[in-house]
Enzyme design. Structure first.
Site, PDB file in Angstrom:
ATOM      1  NE  ARG A 119      -3.983  -2.098   1.987  1.00  0.00           N
ATOM      2  CZ  ARG A 119      -3.798  -3.171   2.755  1.00  0.00           C
ATOM      3  NH1 ARG A 119      -2.845  -3.176   3.653  1.00  0.00           N
ATOM      4  NH2 ARG A 119      -4.587  -4.210   2.620  1.00  0.00           N
ATOM      5  CE  LYS A 141      -2.135  13.618 -14.211  1.00  0.00           C
ATOM      6  NZ  LYS A 141      -2.700  13.952 -15.530  1.00  0.00           N
ATOM      7  CD  GLU A 183       4.909  16.191 -22.698  1.00  0.00           C
ATOM      8  OE1 GLU A 183       4.142  17.137 -22.419  1.00  0.00           O
ATOM      9  OE2 GLU A 183       4.516  15.009 -22.840  1.00  0.00           O
ATOM     10  CE  LYS A 225       3.751  17.458 -14.240  1.00  0.00           C
ATOM     11  NZ  LYS A 225       3.898  16.230 -14.999  1.00  0.00           N
ATOM     12  CD  GLU A 235      -5.584  16.107 -15.122  1.00  0.00           C
ATOM     13  OE1 GLU A 235      -4.415  15.721 -14.995  1.00  0.00           O
ATOM     14  OE2 GLU A 235      -6.296  15.873 -16.121  1.00  0.00           O
ATOM     15  NE  ARG A 239      -0.999  16.894 -12.592  1.00  0.00           N
ATOM     16  CZ  ARG A 239      -0.221  16.131 -11.840  1.00  0.00           C
ATOM     17  NH1 ARG A 239      -0.350  16.148 -10.532  1.00  0.00           N
ATOM     18  NH2 ARG A 239       0.690  15.344 -12.386  1.00  0.00           N
ATOM     19  CG  ASN A 243      -3.873  16.174 -19.776  1.00  0.00           C
ATOM     20  OD1 ASN A 243      -2.965  15.354 -19.794  1.00  0.00           O
ATOM     21  ND2 ASN A 243      -4.651  16.358 -18.734  1.00  0.00           N
ATOM     22  CG  HIS A 246      -0.946  15.141 -23.521  1.00  0.00           C
ATOM     23  ND1 HIS A 246      -0.322  16.331 -23.820  1.00  0.00           N
ATOM     24  CD2 HIS A 246      -0.016  14.393 -22.879  1.00  0.00           C
ATOM     25  CE1 HIS A 246       0.914  16.293 -23.362  1.00  0.00           C
ATOM     26  NE2 HIS A 246       1.130  15.135 -22.781  1.00  0.00           N
ATOM     27  CG  HIS A 250      -3.038  10.082 -24.572  1.00  0.00           C
ATOM     28  ND1 HIS A 250      -3.634  10.473 -23.401  1.00  0.00           N
ATOM     29  CD2 HIS A 250      -1.705  10.216 -24.385  1.00  0.00           C
ATOM     30  CE1 HIS A 250      -2.694  10.829 -22.535  1.00  0.00           C
ATOM     31  NE2 HIS A 250      -1.519  10.697 -23.104  1.00  0.00           N
ATOM     32  CG  HIS A 263       4.038  10.890 -24.500  1.00  0.00           C
ATOM     33  ND1 HIS A 263       2.683  10.685 -24.422  1.00  0.00           N
ATOM     34  CD2 HIS A 263       4.298  12.021 -23.781  1.00  0.00           C
ATOM     35  CE1 HIS A 263       2.146  11.637 -23.663  1.00  0.00           C
ATOM     36  NE2 HIS A 263       3.103  12.456 -23.266  1.00  0.00           N
TER      37      HIS A 263
HETATM   38  N1  LIG Z   1       3.658  10.616 -15.275  1.00  0.00           N
HETATM   39  C1  LIG Z   1       3.535  11.675 -16.029  1.00  0.00           C
HETATM   40  O1  LIG Z   1       3.129  12.737 -15.581  1.00  0.00           O
HETATM   41  C2  LIG Z   1       3.931  11.575 -17.464  1.00  0.00           C
HETATM   42  C3  LIG Z   1       4.089  12.741 -18.218  1.00  0.00           C
HETATM   43  C4  LIG Z   1       4.528  12.624 -19.530  1.00  0.00           C
HETATM   44  C5  LIG Z   1       4.793  11.385 -20.054  1.00  0.00           C
HETATM   45  N2  LIG Z   1       4.620  10.273 -19.294  1.00  0.00           N
HETATM   46  C6  LIG Z   1       4.913   8.957 -19.829  1.00  0.00           C
HETATM   47  O2  LIG Z   1       6.311   8.874 -20.065  1.00  0.00           O
HETATM   48  C7  LIG Z   1       6.545   7.898 -21.078  1.00  0.00           C
HETATM   49  C8  LIG Z   1       7.540   8.424 -22.074  1.00  0.00           C
HETATM   50  O3  LIG Z   1       8.746   8.683 -21.405  1.00  0.00           O
HETATM   51  P1  LIG Z   1      10.118   8.849 -22.193  1.00  0.00           P
HETATM   52  O4  LIG Z   1       9.894   9.745 -23.321  1.00  0.00           O
HETATM   53  O5  LIG Z   1      11.141   9.181 -21.193  1.00  0.00           O
HETATM   54  O6  LIG Z   1      10.336   7.408 -22.828  1.00  0.00           O
HETATM   55  P2  LIG Z   1      11.154   6.116 -22.344  1.00  0.00           P
HETATM   56  O7  LIG Z   1      11.097   5.955 -20.898  1.00  0.00           O
HETATM   57  O8  LIG Z   1      10.664   4.997 -23.198  1.00  0.00           O
HETATM   58  O9  LIG Z   1      12.660   6.456 -22.755  1.00  0.00           O
HETATM   59  C9  LIG Z   1      12.980   6.638 -24.106  1.00  0.00           C
HETATM   60  C10 LIG Z   1      14.161   5.776 -24.555  1.00  0.00           C
HETATM   61  O10 LIG Z   1      15.372   6.364 -24.120  1.00  0.00           O
HETATM   62  C11 LIG Z   1      16.158   5.411 -23.432  1.00  0.00           C
HETATM   63  N3  LIG Z   1      16.939   6.188 -22.466  1.00  0.00           N
HETATM   64  C12 LIG Z   1      16.511   6.711 -21.302  1.00  0.00           C
HETATM   65  N4  LIG Z   1      17.448   7.497 -20.787  1.00  0.00           N
HETATM   66  C13 LIG Z   1      18.505   7.459 -21.613  1.00  0.00           C
HETATM   67  C14 LIG Z   1      19.779   8.083 -21.621  1.00  0.00           C
HETATM   68  N5  LIG Z   1      20.136   8.957 -20.654  1.00  0.00           N
HETATM   69  N6  LIG Z   1      20.623   7.807 -22.629  1.00  0.00           N
HETATM   70  C15 LIG Z   1      20.256   6.962 -23.615  1.00  0.00           C
HETATM   71  N7  LIG Z   1      19.050   6.362 -23.689  1.00  0.00           N
HETATM   72  C16 LIG Z   1      18.191   6.613 -22.700  1.00  0.00           C
HETATM   73  C17 LIG Z   1      15.142   4.478 -22.855  1.00  0.00           C
HETATM   74  O11 LIG Z   1      15.713   3.237 -22.531  1.00  0.00           O
HETATM   75  C18 LIG Z   1      14.160   4.381 -24.000  1.00  0.00           C
HETATM   76  O12 LIG Z   1      14.627   3.506 -24.982  1.00  0.00           O
HETATM   77  C19 LIG Z   1       5.187   7.587 -21.681  1.00  0.00           C
HETATM   78  O13 LIG Z   1       4.768   6.325 -21.222  1.00  0.00           O
HETATM   79  C20 LIG Z   1       4.281   8.672 -21.144  1.00  0.00           C
HETATM   80  O14 LIG Z   1       2.947   8.256 -20.999  1.00  0.00           O
HETATM   81  C21 LIG Z   1       4.203  10.360 -18.017  1.00  0.00           C
HETATM   82 ZN   LIG Z   2       2.945  14.232 -22.155  1.00  0.00          ZN
END
Ligand SMILES: NC(=O)c1ccc[n+]([C@@H]2O[C@H](COP(=O)([O-])OP(=O)(O)OC[C@H]3O[C@@H](n4cnc5c(N)ncnc54)[C@H](O)[C@@H]3O)[C@@H](O)[C@H]2O)c1
Ligand SMILES: [Zn+2]
Length: 361
Positions: A119, A141, A183, A225, A235, A239, A243, A246, A250, A263
Site C-alpha cells: 500500500r 502521476k 513537452e 510544472k 487534476e 492541472r 494535457n 494529449h 494519445h 509520446h
Molecule cells: N507521469 C507523467 O506525468 C507523465 C508525463 C509525460 C509522459 N509520461 C509517460 O512517459 C513515457 C515516455 O517517457 P520517455 O519519453 O522518457 O520514454 P522512455 O522511458 O521509453 O525512454 C525513451 C528511450 O530512451 C532510453 N533512455 C533513457 N534514458 C537514456 C539516456 N540517458 N541515454 C540513452 N538512452 C536513454 C530508454 O531506454 C528508451 O529507450 C510515456 O509512457 C508517457 O505516458 C508520463
Molecule cells: Zn505528455
C-alpha cells in the site's frame, strides 16, 4: 551549479535537485532513504550506462536491482508484477525505498509499483530522458497502459525527491531528445508566453544541447510544472491544461500501436491539431498557428497526423480519454499563445473539420 526547487504539497512536499553531475552526489539520494532496503528499477538500455554510477553509492544497503525490457509496450501490469515479485522474494518491508532510474516509462511503472507495494513505499525519481526530467518525474502521476487505452490504470503518488542530472542527456538520441522538447514547448504555450519566445529565439542552442540552454529549459519547465501541480495535485481543475495536445496525441499513440510514435511526437502533432481547432473557434489567428507549427518543425518533430488514422478512428480513440465527462470529448485548447483553456467540449462538426482538414492536404 546545483539548483533545488520545492514542489509545494504540504506534508507531501519534495525537492527537485537539478544540475550537472548530480548522479555523483550520493548524499542527494541517501538523505531520503529511511531503511536498509533499496530497490533500483531500470531497463536494459540504461543499466549499462548509469546503473553503476547510482548503485556504487548504495553498497551499505540491502540492494536489489530490477532490469526491465525497454519500451512503451512493456508499460503494463505484467511488467509491474516483475518489480513487486522481486521485492516480495527479498522480503522487502514497507520502509524499503524504490529508486526509478530511467525515462518516463520506468518512472511511471516504478512509481505505480511503489504506490501498490504494501500500500505504498517511499520512492525516488532519477529521470534520464529530457521528457522525464521536464515532465513525467514531477507531479506524482504514475501508472501503466492497457490495450484499450494509455495510462488507464494508475495512481497519484508523489516521490520523496527528484534527482536530475543534466549530463545524462548526452547519451540520449536525437529523436528522444526532440520528443522531450515537445513537452518543454507545451509549458510555453499553456502558461508562459515569455518562455515560448525564449525557446523560439534559442532553438539552435537547445538543439546543440548547450548546457546552459538545457539547464534553463529544464528549470523553467520544472518550475511551471511544480506550480501547476502545487495548485491542483489531483487534476480537479487547472492541472488539466498540462494535457494540451494529449487527447489527440494519445489517440495517435494508441491507434498506431505503442512504440511507433514516441509520446512527445504524438503530442507535437496533437498540439498542432489543438492549435488548428483553437483557430476555428476564433482564439488563435493564422500567424499563431504557423508559429506553433514552425517551432515543432524546427525541433524536428512531426506536425501532421498519420494518414492511416481517419477522423472517425480519431473520434473513437479520443472517446476513452480521462478528461471526458458523460461520454463527451473534452479538450484543452489555446485562448492565445501562453494561455490554455480548461477542458471544453467542442461542436462535433468543428472537431471533425480539424480532423479531416488539418495536415491532410
Ligand atoms: N507521469 C507523467 O506525468 C507523465 C508525463 C509525460 C509522459 N509520461 C509517460 O512517459 C513515457 C515516455 O517517457 P520517455 O519519453 O522518457 O520514454 P522512455 O522511458 O521509453 O525512454 C525513451 C528511450 O530512451 C532510453 N533512455 C533513457 N534514458 C537514456 C539516456 N540517458 N541515454 C540513452 N538512452 C536513454 C530508454 O531506454 C528508451 O529507450 C510515456 O509512457 C508517457 O505516458 C508520463
Ligand atoms: Zn505528455
Amino acid at each position: 551549479m546545483m539548483n533545488t526547487m520545492q514542489v509545494q504539497l504540504g506534508d507531501r512536499s519534495y525537492p527537485i535537485y537539478m544540475g550537472a553531475a548530480n548522479l555523483s552526489k550520493p548524499e542527494l539520494l541517501t538523505r531520503h532513504i529511511k531503511s536498509r532496503q533499496v530497490v533500483i528499477v531500470t531497463n536494459e538500455t540504461i543499466a549499462p550506462l548509469y546503473l553503476d554510477q547510482v548503485s556504487r553509492h548504495l553498497q551499505q544497503y540491502q540492494l536489489e536491482v530490477v532490469i526491465l525490457p525497454d519500451g512503451e509496450q512493456y508499460k503494463t501490469l505484467a511488467t509491474m508484477e516483475i518489480i513487486l515479485s522481486a521485492m516480495l522474494r527479498q522480503h522487502f518491508s514497507r520502509n524499503a525505498t524504490l529508486i526509478a532510474l530511467g525515462g518516463g516509462v520506468i518512472g511511471d511503472i516504478s512509481g505505480f509499483a511503489a504506490a501498490c507495494y504494501q500500500r505504498g513505499i517511499p520512492f525516488i525519481q532519477i529521470p534520464t530522458t529530457l521528457l522525464a526530467q521536464v515532465d513525467s518525474s514531477v507531479g506524482g502521476k504514475t501508472g501503466v497502459n492497457h490495450e484499450l487505452g494509455k495510462n488507464m490504470i494508475g495512481a497519484f503518488y508523489q516521490p520523496q525527491c527528484v534527482i536530475i542530472d543534466v549530463n545524462v542527456l548526452e547519451t540520449l538520441d536525437d529523436r528522444q531528445f526532440a520528443a522531450g522538447l515537445a513537452e518543454v514547448i507545451k509549458y510555453g504555450l499553456i502558461r508562459d508566453a515569455d518562455f515560448f519566445a525564449w525557446i523560439e529565439a534559442n532553438i539552435e542552442r537547445i538543439l546543440a544541447r548547450d548546457q546552459e540552454a538545457l539547464t534553463y529549459i529544464i528549470d523553467q519547465s520544472c518550475r511551471n510544472k511544480a506550480e501547476i501541480v502545487a495548485s491542483d495535485e489531483r487534476e480537479s481543475g487547472i492541472r488539466a491544461i498540462l494535457n494540451l495536445g494529449h487527447t489527440f496525441g494519445h489517440a495517435i499513440e494508441t491507434g498506431m500501436g505503442y512504440g511507433s510514435y514516441l509520446h512527445g511526437e504524438a503530442v507535437a502533432i496533437g498540439t498542432c491539431q489543438a492549435a488548428d481547432l483553437s483557430r476555428r473557434l476564433g482564439w488563435l489567428d493564422n500567424a499563431d498557428v504557423n508559429r506553433i507549427i514552425a517551432i515543432f518543425n524546427k525541433a524536428a518533430l512531426p506536425t501532421q497526423p498519420p494518414a492511416e488514422l481517419s477522423a472517425e478512428k480519431f473520434i473513437s480513440l479520443m472517446a476513452v480519454d480521462k478528461k471526458n465527462v458523460d461520454g463527451e470529448i473534452r479538450l484543452i485548447l489555446l485562448k492565445k499563445i501562453g494561455e490554455a483553456s480548461l477542458p471544453i467540449s467542442v461542436e462535433k462538426t468543428t472537431l471533425l473539420a480539424t480532423l479531416n482538414e488539418y495536415g491532410r492536404e
